[in-house]
Write a protein that holds these residues in place. Structure first.
Motif, PDB file in Angstrom:
ATOM      1  N   GLY A 545      22.132  64.358 -31.847  1.00 10.41           N
ATOM      2  CA  GLY A 545      23.263  63.998 -32.676  1.00 10.41           C
ATOM      3  C   GLY A 545      22.995  62.729 -33.449  1.00 10.41           C
ATOM      4  O   GLY A 545      21.839  62.305 -33.609  1.00 10.41           O
ATOM      5  N   TYR A 546      24.056  62.098 -33.896  1.00 11.62           N
ATOM      6  CA  TYR A 546      23.937  60.935 -34.772  1.00 11.62           C
ATOM      7  C   TYR A 546      24.878  59.824 -34.325  1.00 11.62           C
ATOM      8  O   TYR A 546      25.963  60.075 -33.779  1.00 11.62           O
ATOM      9  CB  TYR A 546      24.251  61.332 -36.219  1.00 11.62           C
ATOM     10  N   LEU A 547      24.447  58.597 -34.566  1.00 11.01           N
ATOM     11  CA  LEU A 547      25.307  57.433 -34.394  1.00 11.01           C
ATOM     12  C   LEU A 547      25.781  56.984 -35.763  1.00 11.01           C
ATOM     13  O   LEU A 547      24.970  56.877 -36.697  1.00 11.01           O
ATOM     14  CB  LEU A 547      24.557  56.291 -33.713  1.00 11.01           C
ATOM     15  N   SER A 559      29.047  46.298 -48.021  1.00 16.41           N
ATOM     16  CA  SER A 559      29.306  47.063 -46.797  1.00 16.41           C
ATOM     17  C   SER A 559      28.763  48.475 -46.962  1.00 16.41           C
ATOM     18  O   SER A 559      28.761  49.026 -48.074  1.00 16.41           O
ATOM     19  CB  SER A 559      30.802  47.124 -46.491  1.00 16.41           C
ATOM     20  N   ARG A 560      28.311  49.042 -45.856  1.00 19.79           N
ATOM     21  CA  ARG A 560      27.737  50.376 -45.865  1.00 19.79           C
ATOM     22  C   ARG A 560      28.185  51.174 -44.651  1.00 19.79           C
ATOM     23  O   ARG A 560      28.572  50.617 -43.629  1.00 19.79           O
ATOM     24  CB  ARG A 560      26.197  50.316 -45.883  1.00 19.79           C
ATOM     25  N   PHE A 561      28.116  52.469 -44.787  1.00 22.05           N
ATOM     26  CA  PHE A 561      28.253  53.399 -43.678  1.00 22.05           C
ATOM     27  C   PHE A 561      26.872  53.978 -43.428  1.00 22.05           C
ATOM     28  O   PHE A 561      26.239  54.479 -44.361  1.00 22.05           O
ATOM     29  CB  PHE A 561      29.239  54.516 -44.044  1.00 22.05           C
ATOM     30  N   VAL A 562      26.378  53.845 -42.209  1.00 26.71           N
ATOM     31  CA  VAL A 562      25.036  54.325 -41.912  1.00 26.71           C
ATOM     32  C   VAL A 562      25.076  55.392 -40.821  1.00 26.71           C
ATOM     33  O   VAL A 562      25.955  55.398 -39.951  1.00 26.71           O
ATOM     34  CB  VAL A 562      24.086  53.189 -41.485  1.00 26.71           C
ATOM     35  N   VAL A 563      24.111  56.294 -40.911  1.00 29.09           N
ATOM     36  CA  VAL A 563      23.949  57.383 -39.950  1.00 29.09           C
ATOM     37  C   VAL A 563      22.580  57.250 -39.320  1.00 29.09           C
ATOM     38  O   VAL A 563      21.565  57.213 -40.029  1.00 29.09           O
ATOM     39  CB  VAL A 563      24.082  58.761 -40.645  1.00 29.09           C
ATOM     40  N   MET A 564      22.539  57.156 -37.991  1.00 28.29           N
ATOM     41  CA  MET A 564      21.286  56.994 -37.256  1.00 28.29           C
ATOM     42  C   MET A 564      20.996  58.208 -36.388  1.00 28.29           C
ATOM     43  O   MET A 564      21.920  58.800 -35.812  1.00 28.29           O
ATOM     44  CB  MET A 564      21.356  55.742 -36.360  1.00 28.29           C
ATOM     45  N   ASP A 565      19.731  58.566 -36.302  1.00 23.38           N
ATOM     46  CA  ASP A 565      19.302  59.663 -35.432  1.00 23.38           C
ATOM     47  C   ASP A 565      19.353  59.192 -33.986  1.00 23.38           C
ATOM     48  O   ASP A 565      18.557  58.356 -33.566  1.00 23.38           O
ATOM     49  CB  ASP A 565      17.884  60.098 -35.818  1.00 23.38           C
TER      50      ASP A 565
END
Length: 601
Positions: A545-547, A559-565
């Motif tokens: 899934g993703y964080l 500001s950012r929205f990030v998606v991590m593996d």
């Protein structure tokens, strides 16, 4: 740290090359709005500092904060469009007198002398409030591709005071604001909106044009301050300026989705139902008492069993019973209260845990401290070093407390539980332990939380504890499908120092050397609590899934929205969304998938 209840008074090196912005983004040019630094009387514009990105500095002069239109006083009505909101009430003579008295208290009786309640310090950098709400605004997906399992909405709660503080102000005292990123079209579209939760407190103060209800965490430090602000509040109530029966909570702590409804939560009040529209806007539906069965307040950290659909919760307070446990069935029907009289003194119970068999509560060393307030001029809530922490275990379907068992666990101070599960005749709980409990309210930068795995043998009473990391970690999350069941992986935020979050660590709780992954955001970049979103494949492993989280670069002001593996050892960033407005640091968030949003449309 997020907000505690107002019920009482109403070491390791970072992996290299882990900057939060992938290297191929560093050459992009963006325009950005300046940061805002708060003082006790005004907000000043602060030009962004140098950064790895090229910034186009704004050419316009700083503007004063815009005047916010008022809203309806109803605590149950959906937020009307801005142009239809009612005008503020005209000032009254009693109101003017009370405001003058409030200024005297804040200036001469109880000025903001301590760093923990000095708004110039508390509301500096990205802790400063945003000036106004943000209607749904399209965002730029600047890197990678948003996974299709993220179709839905990520919403994060946190404090954002609608008025500049006149006197002492604590980080936990701000009005609740929801920052929502709506993702649609198989990850091809992202829209950000930021809206206040229309609590009763927010609505009446917005209409009045000034604060009415005193700050809980900063307004009652010392007997004189408590007496004068208490008298002022009584006078406001007597003259009809506000009615505490309608709730004085902020709804600024967390969110929960259960029984096909989304709620903004703060443990000093009832839940507030909110709704995300198809356009990505956020509407406050109303304050909910569940057909009159829920009174006073509810924890901001209910636990939802993913297998049964039930929701487990509690409330606590300064008078017996100091703890009350209850649950909701899968339809959202509240079940009868289970008062816990075996907890014999008031203690902060900000969070708890459930297993398939039990509910687990921790009586910690933080509680009422009236003598310190009277004699030392301190907060009415404080640490009691001589108190021995206890863990209480009760069958989760108990009708009374007759089967509850308490176990002494010295020095164990839980603020956030990560998870718990059953093992034969034992329960196991994973949670950060606050080692410096005396600093919890006054010096958050000195707080250190050590994640521990605690095993309690329910037959012998033997308690064993295993530290999982020496780092300062909190805001631990798991794959939500493993709530109340044995899980392997925990993702926790790195405090550097608290309350700023400089990265996230992945722990394998089945191992002695627990750390198996890490992502640090880079110099001057801070995030918040991570949230785990599982891939759509039902046969996927626990960490498939993703964080997701919001990040802020204090140098550039972006500001950012990030998606991590979540599976990779480096917690690799797979997607980044540049946000059109600054998102301040906050508390807890949630992801609600598209199919669930449609149920609540």
């Amino acid at each position: 740290m997020d907000a505690f209840s107002s019920s009482f008074v109403s070491s390791t090196t970072a992996f290299s090359n882990q900057n939060y912005i992938p290297s191929n983004l560093s050459t992009l040019s963006y325009s950005t709005k300046p940061n805002h630094v708060i003082t006790s009387v005004r907000i000043e514009d602060k030009p962004p500092s140098s950064s790895t990105t090229t910034i186009n500095k704004p050419t316009t002069s700083p503007q004063p904060p815009p005047t916010r239109p008022s809203s309806s006083s109803s605590s149950v009505a959906v937020r009307p469009p801005k142009q239809q909101q009612q005008p503020r009430s005209p000032p009254t003579l009693p109101g003017a007198i009370f405001n003058a008295f409030d200024d005297i208290i804040n200036t001469f009786v109880d000025p903001p002398l301590r760093p923990s309640v000095d708004p110039k310090l508390v509301l500096s950098t990205n802790f400063a409030p945003v000036l106004d709400e943000l209607p749904p605004t399209k965002c730029h997906i600047e890197y990678g591709t948003l996974p299709t399992c993220l179709d839905g909405a990520y919403i994060r709660n946190g404090p954002n005071p609608q008025f500049l503080p006149r006197g002492p102000y604590h980080l936990f005292d701000g009005d609740g604001m929801l920052h929502c990123l709506r993702i649609s079209q198989s990850g091809q579209s992202a829209t950000l909106s930021s809206r206040y939760v229309n609590t009763y407190k927010y609505d009446i103060e917005r209409r009045a044009g000034h604060p009415l209800i005193p700050n809980v965490f900063s307004g009652f430090n010392g007997l004189t301050a408590a007496a004068t602000r208490g008298a002022l509040s009584a006078a406001r109530i007597f003259t009809g300026q506000f009615n505490p029966a309608n709730g004085i909570g902020l709804a600024n702590t967390s969110l929960a989705f259960f029984a096909d409804r989304l709620y903004a939560l703060g443990e000093s009040d009832l839940p507030y139902e909110v709704r995300v529209t198809t356009e990505g806007d956020i509407q406050t539906v109303g304050r909910r008492d569940f057909d009159g069965k829920l009174n006073m307040s509810m924890t901001a950290h209910p636990k939802i069993d993913p297998d049964t659909g039930e929701t487990f919760a509690f409330r606590y307070g300064p008078i017996p019973p100091f703890l009350t446990y209850f649950r909701f069935d899968q339809r959202g029907e509240k079940q009868p209260d289970v008062p816990i009289f075996s907890m014999t003194s008031p203690s902060f119970l900000h969070d708890f845990a459930i297993t398939k068999k039990y509910a687990i509560f921790t009586e910690i060393q933080l509680g009422m401290n009236p003598m310190d307030m009277i004699v030392g001029g301190g907060s009415p809530v404080g640490a009691n070093p001589s108190k021995v922490s206890r863990v209480g275990v009760i069958p989760r379907y108990a009708k009374d407390e007759s089967e509850m068992k308490w176990f002494e666990v010295p020095g164990f101070n839980l603020m956030h539980a990560v998870n718990a599960w059953d093992e034969e005749d034992a329960v196991v709980m994973v949670a950060p332990n606050i080692l410096s409990i005396e600093h919890t309210l006054e010096r958050l930068d000195l707080v250190h939380a050590l994640v521990e795995k605690v095993r309690i043998d329910l037959k012998t009473g033997v308690v064993s504890r295993q530290p999982l990391s020496a780092m300062n970690l909190d805001f631990g999350v798991i794959n939500p499908a493993f709530v109340a069941k044995k899980n392997k992986y925990v993702y926790a935020a790195v405090g550097d120092p608290m309350p700023k979050i400089s990265g996230v660590v992945k722990l394998d709780v089945s191992r002695g050397e627990a750390e198996v992954g890490r992502r640090m955001y880079g110099p001057g970049c801070y995030g918040g609590e991570p949230f785990f979103v599982a891939k759509e494949d039902c046969s996927a492993e626990e960490d498939e899934g993703y964080l997701v989280t919001y990040l802020h670069d204090e140098k550039s002001g972006e500001s950012r929205f990030v998606v991590m593996d979540a599976k990779s050892p480096e917690l690799e960033i797979v997607a980044s969304v540049k946000l059109p407005a600054r998102v301040p640091y906050g508390f807890h968030g949630i992801f609600v998938k598209e199919s669930d949003l449609r149920k609540h449309s």
